[in-house]
Scaffold this motif. Structure first.
Motif, PDB file in Angstrom:
ATOM      1  N   ASP A   1       1.014  -1.386  -0.002  1.00 38.17           N
ATOM      2  CA  ASP A   1      -0.176   0.275   0.232  1.00 38.17           C
ATOM      3  C   ASP A   1       0.559   1.394   0.053  1.00 38.17           C
ATOM      4  OD1 ASP A   1      -2.132   1.425   0.345  1.00 38.17           O
ATOM      5  OD2 ASP A   1      -2.472   1.191   2.027  1.00 38.17           O
ATOM      6  N   ASP A   2       2.168   1.179  -0.169  1.00 40.15           N
ATOM      7  CA  ASP A   2       3.265   2.274   0.164  1.00 40.15           C
ATOM      8  C   ASP A   2       4.208   2.545  -1.829  1.00 40.15           C
ATOM      9  OD1 ASP A   2       2.799   1.764   2.953  1.00 40.15           O
ATOM     10  OD2 ASP A   2       4.791   0.831   2.825  1.00 40.15           O
TER      11      ASP A   2
ATOM     12  N   ASP B   1      -9.048  -5.011   2.012  1.00 39.29           N
ATOM     13  CA  ASP B   1      -9.696  -4.658   3.233  1.00 39.29           C
ATOM     14  C   ASP B   1      -9.838  -5.482   4.063  1.00 39.29           C
ATOM     15  OD1 ASP B   1     -12.387  -5.375   3.664  1.00 39.29           O
ATOM     16  OD2 ASP B   1     -13.364  -4.213   2.348  1.00 39.29           O
ATOM     17  N   ARG B   2     -10.150  -5.485   5.489  1.00 38.98           N
ATOM     18  CA  ARG B   2      -9.867  -6.376   6.615  1.00 38.98           C
ATOM     19  C   ARG B   2     -11.501  -8.003   6.435  1.00 38.98           C
ATOM     20  NH1 ARG B   2      -5.811 -10.074   7.594  1.00 38.98           N
ATOM     21  NH2 ARG B   2      -5.137  -7.790   8.366  1.00 38.98           N
TER      22      ARG B   2
ATOM     23  N   ASP C   1     -17.858   3.824  -2.100  1.00 36.65           N
ATOM     24  CA  ASP C   1     -19.143   4.102  -2.627  1.00 36.65           C
ATOM     25  C   ASP C   1     -20.072   3.684  -3.415  1.00 36.65           C
ATOM     26  OD1 ASP C   1     -18.700   6.173  -0.438  1.00 36.65           O
ATOM     27  OD2 ASP C   1     -17.972   7.498  -1.504  1.00 36.65           O
TER      28      ASP C   1
ATOM     29  N   ARG D   1       3.134   4.042  -5.079  1.00 36.49           N
ATOM     30  CA  ARG D   1       2.527   4.657  -5.897  1.00 36.49           C
ATOM     31  C   ARG D   1       2.848   5.606  -6.384  1.00 36.49           C
ATOM     32  NH1 ARG D   1       0.775   9.259  -1.511  1.00 36.49           N
ATOM     33  NH2 ARG D   1       1.566   8.158   0.609  1.00 36.49           N
TER      34      ARG D   1
ATOM     35  N   ALA E   1     -12.438   5.296  -0.699  1.00 37.95           N
ATOM     36  CA  ALA E   1     -13.050   5.769  -0.956  1.00 37.95           C
ATOM     37  C   ALA E   1     -14.236   5.839  -2.047  1.00 37.95           C
ATOM     38  CB  ALA E   1     -13.013   6.970  -0.082  1.00 37.95           C
ATOM     39  N   ILE E   2     -13.759   6.352  -3.083  1.00 43.13           N
ATOM     40  CA  ILE E   2     -15.071   6.666  -3.925  1.00 43.13           C
ATOM     41  C   ILE E   2     -15.584   5.757  -4.515  1.00 43.13           C
ATOM     42  CG2 ILE E   2     -15.253   7.945  -6.116  1.00 43.13           C
ATOM     43  CD1 ILE E   2     -13.755  10.152  -5.387  1.00 43.13           C
TER      44      ILE E   2
END
Lengths: 505, 175
Positions: free
Chosen positions: A36-37, A286-287, A130, A39, A126-127
Motif C-alpha cells: 500500500d506504500d 480490506d480486512r 461508495d 504509488r 473511498a469513492i
C-alpha cells in the motif's frame, strides 16, 4: 591432517550467533515499502462488489447508479471482462479430477460469500467503495453445499458444470499384506480427528498495483507476494503476454503464511482493469474482504486405523482423509490431502500403510496454503499415538520410542516411497525429552494431581518435506550473477534487497 | 473539504481533506507518511498507532479533522532523522521483536508511550500494555523481550547522561 587442524567452516561465524537483521533499521523507522506504500503517477483505485450469498443465480446487475458517482472511472462485470483472459485462471481439471471453470469475476452465479461480482475503479478507494454500494445485484438463492460430509451426500452441487462435489477421490494400491498385518495385530484401534477451517490473516491484507504501459506494452505488477517469478508465469499464461514483457515485483510483505503464494481471481481482475485503462490500478484488500474472500485453509478430517502387536509396535496403518476445498481452491483439490497422506508415516517404522483421500467442493471460500498445508498428518498421527498409548496403558513417550526410526534403520524408504537418510528421529526425540526433563515432569505431575492440580505435556515428532526446487509449480525462483561496471560482482537471490545490502557492507 | 492543520514530526502540515477521512489515511495519503500501517481499519490490530500530544492513539479510529491543532508523532519522527534509533527501536532490533515489520510501527509507538509513563515495568505490565497490538508472525515472546531490553537501554542511557553531566567537574578537578 587431524580433525583438530581443520579450519572451522565460514558458516561457523553465523551458526548459533546472535546476528542483527539488516532490514530491521528501515522497518523500525517507518521506511519499509509495503504494497500500500507503492504509488505511481496517474494511479487509480479498485474495489469489488462481492456476493453476500453462499450460492445464488445472478438475475441482473445494475451499475447505472454506480457509474454516475463523481470520480468513478469504470465499473465492469464478469460478462464484460471475463473474456479478456486467455483461458481458465487455474486449470487443475483432469479426467479424474473435475475442476470448475475459474474466471476473474462471477458471471452467471455466485458460489461463496465474497465471490467477486463487479470491479469498480475510481479516483480513490473511498469513492470506489461508495460506488460499490450503488451496484444493484439481484440474486436468486440456490441451495448451498456446506460441510465436508454433507458434500458427499447432498443433491445440491457447488458447481453447476460438475455432476459431483467430489474433486478428488484416490486410494493407495490394493495391498493384501496390509490386510494380513491388520489381521495379525494384537490391537487394532481407530479414531477420527477433525481440524477446523483456518484463516491465514496476515497483518497486511492482499494487494497489488498493476501498471500496463500502453506505449511499450509492458506490464508491471507490484504485488504482495510470496513468489513473483511464479506470478509472472501466471499472468503470462492467463493474459497470453510473453514473460519478457511482464515484470512482477515485491518489496516488503506484511506476512503471507501461504495466502500470498497464489494470485487470485480478484487480483487478475485488477490487472485486466489496468490493461483496459492503460494506467496504474491499485487494489488493497480490506480486512473484511481478507476474512471472506482470500484463501481459507485446512478444514479436514482424518480417520486413522492402527494395528499394533502385543508390545505396542506398529504393524499397519490405514488413513482416510476428507478435505473441504471450498468453491475455488487455489491448488488442485487433491493437493493438501495427497501431501498429508504421503508424509503421514513420518518418523515411525510403518511397514504396511494404505490410504484413501478425498477433496470436496463446497460453497465456501476456496482453500489454499497455510503454514504447511499438509499439517493434518502430524496432528492426527500424533494425537493417535496418544490415544493408542492410553488404550494400551503405555506411556506416550515409550510408545513413540518403540516405533521411532533409529540411526541403524537408515537409509529407510517409507511405505509411500520417500527415502530418509542422515536424520535422527530417535536421537532428537530423546534429546527433547531430556531437555524438558520428561521423567521429572511425570513425577511433578503425579505430585500435583494429589493437590488437585492438573499438569499436562504434549509430545509430537514429525518429518516434513521442505520447499521444492525449480520445476514444480511451487518452486520457481531464479538467481542472477552480474558483473557491475565497477568490476564488483553482485549476486541477486530470492532474498532481494536484503542480500544486496549485505553485499555492500 | 475541511481545512486541517497539524504539527506532525515537528513540521506543520496544512491540508484540505474530506471530513470523513481517517487520520491514518490522512497521514499516509496526504502527508506521505506511509510508516503508519493500516491492518484492520477498526481499532483492533493497533498497527496504525501514533502519538498525539504524547499519547498513543489509534489513527484509524480518528478523523483527520480531529488532528487540527494537535502535535502528532509517527514512526518516522520517533528518532531524529539520521540520528540513533530510540531505545525501543534498538531493543526491537537486538531482541528480534519483529519479523515482517508490518505491525511493528504500532508496537514501537505503543511501547514508547508506555515506557514514558512507566519506565520500570514488570513483565506482566509489558504484556498487559502490549495486548492492544496484534502480531501474526508469532513474535510476542520476542516483543516482550525487546521492550524489556528497551527498559535496560533507557537505564544505561540515563546513567551515562548522569555520568556525562558529572564529567566536566571531574576534569576540572583533575586540571
Amino acid at each position: 591432517m587431524s580433525v583438530q587442524e581443520q579450519q572451522p567452516p565460514a558458516a561457523g561465524r553465523f551458526v548459533g550467533a546472535r546476528v542483527n537483521r539488516v532490514e530491521d533499521p528501515r522497518l523500525l523507522t517507518g521506511h519499509g515499502v509495503y504494497i500500500d506504500d507503492v504509488r505511481l503517477p496517474g494511479m487509480v483505485h479498485a474495489a469489488f462488489v462481492r456476493s453476500p450469498m453462499a450460492h445464488g443465480r445472478i438475475r441482473s446487475i445494475d451499475v447505472s447508479q454506480a457509474v454516475l458517482v463523481p470520480g468513478v472511472i469504470a465499473v465492469w462485470t464478469g460478462a464484460e471482462i471475463n473474456g479478456d483472459v486467455a483461458g481458465p485462471l487455474w486449470d487443475y481439471g483432469t479426467e479424474d479430477t473435475p475442476f470448475p471453470p475459474v474466471t476473474p469475476l462471477a458471471a452467471h452465479d455466485v458460489r461463496f460469500v465474497g465471490d467477486p461480482v463487479a470491479i469498480v475503479v475510481a479516483e480513490s478507494r473511498a469513492i470506489a467503495e461508495d460506488a460499490c454500494e450503488l451496484v444493484a445485484v439481484d440474486l436468486e438463492p440456490v441451495p448451498a453445499v456446506i460441510g465436508r460430509e454433507n458434500a458427499l451426500t447432498t443433491d445440491a452441487r457447488t458447481h453447476a458444470e460438475l455432476d459431483t462435489n467430489v474433486g478428488w477421490d484416490a486410494r493407495s494400491e490394493p495391498d493384501p499384506a496390509l490386510n494380513e498385518a491388520f489381521a495379525a495385530s494384537a490391537h487394532v484401534i481407530e479414531r477420527t480427528f477433525h481440524q477446523h477451517r483456518h484463516l491465514n490473516v496476515p497483518m497486511e491484507p492482499r494487494g497489488l498495483v498493476a501498471h500496463w504501459e500502453v506505449g511499450s506494452e509492458q506490464l508491471t505488477v507490484h504485488v504482495a507476494s510470496q513468489g513473483p517469478h511464479m506470478d509472472r508465469s501466471f499472468f503470462s499464461r492467463v493474459l497470453n503476454i510473453p514473460e519478457q514483457r511482464i515484470r512482477c515485483t515485491m518489496r516488503d510483505v506484511g506476512g503471507g503464511f501461504g495466502q500470498k503464494i497464489f494470485r487470485g481471481r480478484d487480483e487478475t481482475a485488477v490487472v485486466l482493469a489496468s490493461i483496459r485503462l492503460g494506467r496504474p490500478v491499485k487494489w488493497i484488500e480490506d480486512r473484511q474482504e481478507n476474512l471472506m474472500a482470500a484463501n481459507h485453509a485446512r478444514d479436514e478430517q482424518m480417520t486413522i486405523r492402527m494395528g499394533l502387536d502385543e508390545n505396542g509396535v506398529i504393524q499397519a496403518v490405514y488413513a482416510e482423509q476428507l478435505t473441504d476445498v471450498g468453491a475455488y481452491p487455489y491448488m488442485p483439490a487433491s493437493m493438501p490431502t495427497q501431501l498429508s497422506l504421503n508424509v503421514l508415516p513420518g518418523p515411525y517404522r510403518i511397514a504396511h500403510y494404505g490410504w484413501r483421500g478425498r477433496g470436496v467442493f463446497t460453497n465456501t471460500s476456496g482453500i489454499g496454503a497455510y503454514r504447511g498445508p499438509w499439517m493434518m498428518e502430524t496432528t492426527a498421527r500424533e494425537m493417535m499415538m496418544d490415544h493408542v498409548a492410553r488404550e494400551l496403558g503405555i506411556d506416550p513417550a515409550e510408545l513413540r520410542r518403540r516405533n521411532l526410526l533409529h540411526a541403524d534403520d537408515l537409509p529407510y524408504t517409507t511405505a509411500t516411497g520417500r527415502v530418509y537418510d542422515r536424520i535422527t528421529p530417535a536421537e532428537t526425540f530423546e534429546a527433547a525429552l531430556d531437555a524438558i526433563d520428561y521423567h521429572g515432569f511425570r513425577e511433578r505431575q503425579r505430585a500435583a494431581l494429589k493437590d488437585g492440580r492438573y499438569l499436562g505435556i504434549g509430545i509430537s515428532s514429525y518429518i516434513e518435506p521442505t520447499a521444492a526446487g525449480r520445476g514444480t509449480p511451487m518452486g520457481i525462483e531464479a538467481a542472477t550473477i552480474r558483473i557491475e561496471p565497477s568490476g564488483k560482482v553482485s549476486i541477486l537471490m530470492g532474498t532481494g534487497r536484503t542480500a544486496i545490502r549485505w553485499r555492500r557492507r | 473539504m475541511t481545512y486541517v492543520t497539524a504539527e506532525i514530526n515537528g513540521r506543520v502540515y496544512e491540508r484540505d481533506v474530506e471530513p470523513r477521512k481517517t487520520l491514518s489515511d490522512f497521514l499516509r495519503e496526504d502527508c506521505d507518511l506511509t510508516g503508519t500501517h493500516v491492518g484492520c481499519e477498526h481499532g483492533v490490530c493497533g498497527a496504525c498507532t501514533v502519538l498525539m500530544d504524547g499519547e498513543a492513539v489509534r489513527s484509524c479510529l480518528m478523523f483527520a479533522v480531529q488532528a487540527t491543532g494537535r502535535s502528532i508523532t509517527t514512526i518516522e519522527g520517533l528518532a531524529p532523522e539520521g540520528g540513533p534509533m530510540t531505545p525501543v527501536q534498538q531493543g526491537f532490533m537486538e531482541r528480534h521483536g519483529l519479523q515482517c515489520g508490518f505491525c511493528t510501527p504500532g508496537f514501537v509507538i505503543s511501547a514508547h508511550a508506555f515506557l514514558e509513563r512507566n519506565p520500570n515495568p514488570t513483565e506482566a505490565e509489558i504484556r498487559e500494555e502490549m495486548s492492544g497490538n496484534l502480531c501474526r508472525c508469532t513474535g510476542y515472546q520476542g516483543i516482550v523481550r525487546a521492550i524489556d531490553r528497551a527498559v535496560e537501554i533507557r537505564r544505561e542511557r540515563d546513567a551515562s547522561m548522569v555520568a556525562t553531566a558529572a564529567g566536566p567537574q571531574d576534569q576540572q578537578g583533575a586540571a
